[in-house]
Write an enzyme that holds these catalytic residues in place. Structure first.
Site, PDB file in Angstrom:
ATOM      1  CG  ASN A  44      -1.954   1.048   1.155  1.00 51.69           C
ATOM      2  OD1 ASN A  44      -1.466   2.107   1.200  1.00 51.69           O
ATOM      3  ND2 ASN A  44      -3.117   0.584   1.423  1.00 51.69           N
ATOM      4  CG  HIS A  55      -6.153  -0.018  -1.727  1.00 54.69           C
ATOM      5  ND1 HIS A  55      -7.206  -0.665  -1.338  1.00 54.69           N
ATOM      6  CD2 HIS A  55      -5.926   0.965  -1.114  1.00 54.69           C
ATOM      7  CE1 HIS A  55      -7.964   0.208  -0.818  1.00 54.69           C
ATOM      8  NE2 HIS A  55      -7.006   1.370  -0.596  1.00 54.69           N
ATOM      9  CD  GLU A  57      -4.863  -6.064  -2.067  1.00 56.83           C
ATOM     10  OE1 GLU A  57      -5.499  -6.578  -0.876  1.00 56.83           O
ATOM     11  OE2 GLU A  57      -4.944  -4.893  -2.118  1.00 56.83           O
ATOM     12  CB  SER A  82      -9.930  -9.359   3.511  1.00 60.11           C
ATOM     13  OG  SER A  82     -11.030  -9.865   2.759  1.00 60.11           O
ATOM     14  CB  CYS A  84     -10.909  -2.550  -0.378  1.00 60.35           C
ATOM     15  SG  CYS A  84     -10.045  -2.158  -2.032  1.00 60.35           S
ATOM     16  CB  CYS A  87      -7.876  -4.866  -4.168  1.00 63.34           C
ATOM     17  SG  CYS A  87      -7.033  -3.226  -3.816  1.00 63.34           S
TER      18      CYS A  87
END
Length: 150
Positions: A44, A55, A57, A82, A84, A87
């Site tokens: 991030n 982010h 990912e 996890s 969002c 992503c």
């Protein structure tokens, strides 16, 4: 009960999360793996780059560069947290068939929806991932809330 990190790819994602934290950012890391090799790493970097969307990912996918659709369909996306909605949507767009999540206690994205679209979701429930996020959320709640749109 949480498990210690054993997976080498999740360990790589945790290394990315620690880099982000050391840079003054949010400690979330991700790696994109194709055929057993890391092809993209990210963390991030919203704070570091003044970005609205960077982010972990998204950073990992960006750092993997342009890939063929067939490459994504053999990929596994690892994330310490996890993913969002944004992503998760990216994962669905590129039809990544599997996502390995370090933890989903401190935040849970749309996992049920992603599963309903045929993606395999594996939750590691990793102790280190949980600890990283709990400490960060406790120390910088305003930054955390900004990151998740609160």
């Amino acid at each position: 009960m949480t498990q210690p990190t054993k997976d080498i790819f999740l360990k790589a994602a945790i290394e990315e999360a620690r880099k982000g934290l050391a840079e003054g950012g949010i400690p979330i890391g991700s790696v994109l793996v194709i055929d057993g090799e890391i092809v993209g790493r990210g963390h991030n970097r919203r704070v570091q780059k003044g970005s609205a969307i960077l982010h972990a990912e998204m950073d990992a996918i960006e750092n993997a560069g342009r890939l063929k659709a067939s490459d994504y369909r053999r990929a596994v996306l690892y994330s310490t947290l996890s993913p969002c909605d944004m992503c998760s949507g990216m994962s669905l767009l590129y039809r990544i068939p599997k996502i390995v999540i370090g933890e989903n206690r401190t935040f849970q994205g749309p996992e049920d929806y992603v599963r309903s679209r045929g993606v395999i979701i594996e939750i590691a429930d990793d102790t280190e991932c949980v600890k990283l996020m709990e400490e960060f959320i406790r120390s910088k709640p305003e930054l955390w809330n900004e990151d998740i749109g609160e």
